[in-house]
Design a protein around this motif. Structure first.
Motif, short mmCIF file in Angstrom:
data_model
loop_
_atom_site.label_atom_id
_atom_site.label_comp_id
_atom_site.label_asym_id
_atom_site.label_seq_id
_atom_site.Cartn_x
_atom_site.Cartn_y
_atom_site.Cartn_z
N ALA A 94 60.22 -75.39 -154.85
CA ALA A 94 59.88 -74.31 -155.78
C ALA A 94 59.91 -73.00 -155.02
O ALA A 94 59.63 -72.95 -153.82
CB ALA A 94 58.50 -74.53 -156.39
N PHE A 95 60.27 -71.92 -155.72
CA PHE A 95 60.21 -70.60 -155.11
C PHE A 95 59.68 -69.60 -156.13
O PHE A 95 59.87 -69.75 -157.33
CB PHE A 95 61.57 -70.15 -154.55
N SER A 96 58.97 -68.60 -155.62
CA SER A 96 58.44 -67.55 -156.48
C SER A 96 59.38 -66.36 -156.45
O SER A 96 60.01 -66.07 -155.43
CB SER A 96 57.05 -67.13 -155.99
N PRO B 280 45.81 -69.07 -157.99
CA PRO B 280 47.04 -68.33 -158.29
C PRO B 280 47.25 -68.18 -159.79
O PRO B 280 47.14 -69.16 -160.55
CB PRO B 280 48.13 -69.20 -157.65
N GLU B 281 47.53 -66.97 -160.21
CA GLU B 281 47.80 -66.69 -161.62
C GLU B 281 49.31 -66.77 -161.83
O GLU B 281 50.06 -65.86 -161.46
CB GLU B 281 47.28 -65.30 -162.01
N ILE B 282 49.76 -67.88 -162.39
CA ILE B 282 51.19 -68.12 -162.56
C ILE B 282 51.51 -67.99 -164.05
O ILE B 282 51.15 -68.83 -164.86
CB ILE B 282 51.58 -69.51 -162.03
N GLY B 283 52.18 -66.90 -164.37
CA GLY B 283 52.48 -66.63 -165.77
C GLY B 283 53.67 -67.37 -166.31
O GLY B 283 53.84 -67.48 -167.52
N ARG B 284 54.53 -67.88 -165.44
CA ARG B 284 55.72 -68.60 -165.90
C ARG B 284 56.16 -69.59 -164.82
O ARG B 284 56.27 -69.24 -163.65
CB ARG B 284 56.85 -67.61 -166.19
N GLY C 6 51.04 -62.00 -163.70
CA GLY C 6 50.89 -62.76 -162.46
C GLY C 6 52.24 -63.10 -161.86
O GLY C 6 53.19 -62.34 -161.92
N ASN C 7 52.32 -64.31 -161.28
CA ASN C 7 53.53 -64.74 -160.60
C ASN C 7 54.47 -65.51 -161.52
O ASN C 7 54.04 -66.10 -162.52
CB ASN C 7 53.19 -65.65 -159.41
N ALA C 8 55.74 -65.51 -161.17
CA ALA C 8 56.75 -66.35 -161.83
C ALA C 8 57.32 -67.29 -160.78
O ALA C 8 57.67 -66.88 -159.67
CB ALA C 8 57.86 -65.49 -162.42
N VAL C 9 57.39 -68.58 -161.12
CA VAL C 9 57.84 -69.59 -160.17
C VAL C 9 58.98 -70.39 -160.78
O VAL C 9 58.91 -70.80 -161.96
CB VAL C 9 56.70 -70.54 -159.77
N LEU C 10 60.02 -70.61 -160.00
CA LEU C 10 61.16 -71.43 -160.42
C LEU C 10 61.18 -72.70 -159.59
O LEU C 10 60.92 -72.68 -158.38
CB LEU C 10 62.46 -70.65 -160.25
#
Length: 292
Positions: A21-23, A257-261, A282-286
């Motif tokens: 995974a990467f942000s 961590p606040e991960i919005g997507r 927040g953050n987006a992570v793929l």
């Protein structure tokens, strides 16, 4: 645009990480506008070490890690300096770990730079991104009084839960503040400066508005007399020790961590657009094929 590239060859003091995974960060979307031959984005990765560093430094093969490479992390494999790696326990999923590096390191180092300890009054602008959520939780846990500025109530909801007083315009922030952390630029910075207590500090760590800033020297005498303005950038290797701190706090349930997507890597273009247009809080992570 996706394309095939050669698998990276780790240099001295680097480990090869198979990325799970990467942000992606909003600032990286602006970097994509410039033509930089040979450069690829990506500074936040989590995955497995498949080839440890040849000098014996860093995690062994098979270790689950989070890393902060200088670039090229949006890929299936990344070469990461061992000084910028930290191991992650089984209790921390790869997408969560991937959200830690850039935003988490910035927040942790901002906390130190601001001196935000018990009783310190802090104003944070542009607070609804990853940095803002991390900083708010860390500073509130340290006993600081945090006021966060967000564009809308929805973008401020989680910040309020983390302990911040939330306002939607700098003019509504009830100062003065010992420290103002400013990341918007444009006309927000001088208005934020007016909220600094005499002898306090404004720390300028971003320019999200991408508009020039004009400051009037005489405005200091209207309130923030003898205040200082400091430029801040989180960079400075090694990152491993601070990454380990972020991992430890997350594993202990003291940092969230606040991960919005979270989306698959094939949705990169859509996620980048939504991040740039501030449709993600927040953050987006793929993710790639594995999110162990």
């Amino acid at each position: 645009m996706f394309r095939e590239v050669e698998e990276p060859v780790p240099g001295p003091g680097e480990a090869l990480v198979k990325v799970a995974a990467f942000s992606v960060n909003r600032g990286e979307t602006f970097q994509l506008e410039s033509d930089r031959p040979g450069w690829r984005p990506g500074k936040d990765v989590a995955g497995l070490v498949v080839q440890p560093a040849c000098d014996g430094s860093g995690p062994a093969a098979g270790a689950r890690v989070v890393g902060h490479p200088p670039a090229a992390g949006w890929a299936e494999y990344a070469a990461v300096p061992t000084g910028s790696l930290a191991e992650i326990p089984a209790s921390v999923p790869a997408p969560v770990a991937a959200a830690l590096p850039l935003a988490g390191l910035t927040a942790l180092r901002l906390l130190r730079a601001s001196g935000a300890t018990a009783g310190t009054r802090v104003l944070l602008t542009g607070a609804s991104g990853g940095v803002g959520h991390y900083f708010t939780e860390l500073a509130a846990a340290a006993g600081a009084e945090v006021t966060a500025v967000t564009a809308t109530p929805e973008r401020g909801r989680r910040l309020a839960e983390l302990g911040a007083a939330v306002v939607h315009d700098v003019a509504d922030a009830a100062g003065p503040f010992d420290a103002v952390l400013e990341s918007t630029g444009g006309d927000v910075l001088p208005r934020a400066l007016a909220r600094v207590a005499p002898g306090g500090t404004l720390i300028w760590f971003g320019q999200a508005a991408r508009r020039p800033v004009t400051l009037d020297f005489f405005a200091f005498f209207d309130g923030p007399e003898s205040a200082s303005i400091r430029h801040f950038h989180y960079a400075g290797e090694p990152f491993g020790a601070d990454l380990a701190t972020l991992v430890r706090l997350t594993a202990a349930g003291r940092l969230h961590p606040e991960i919005g997507r979270v989306a698959g890597w094939a949705e990169t273009a859509a996620v980048l657009t939504d991040l740039r247009e501030r449709r993600i809080r927040g953050n987006a992570v793929l993710t790639l094929e594995s999110t162990r």
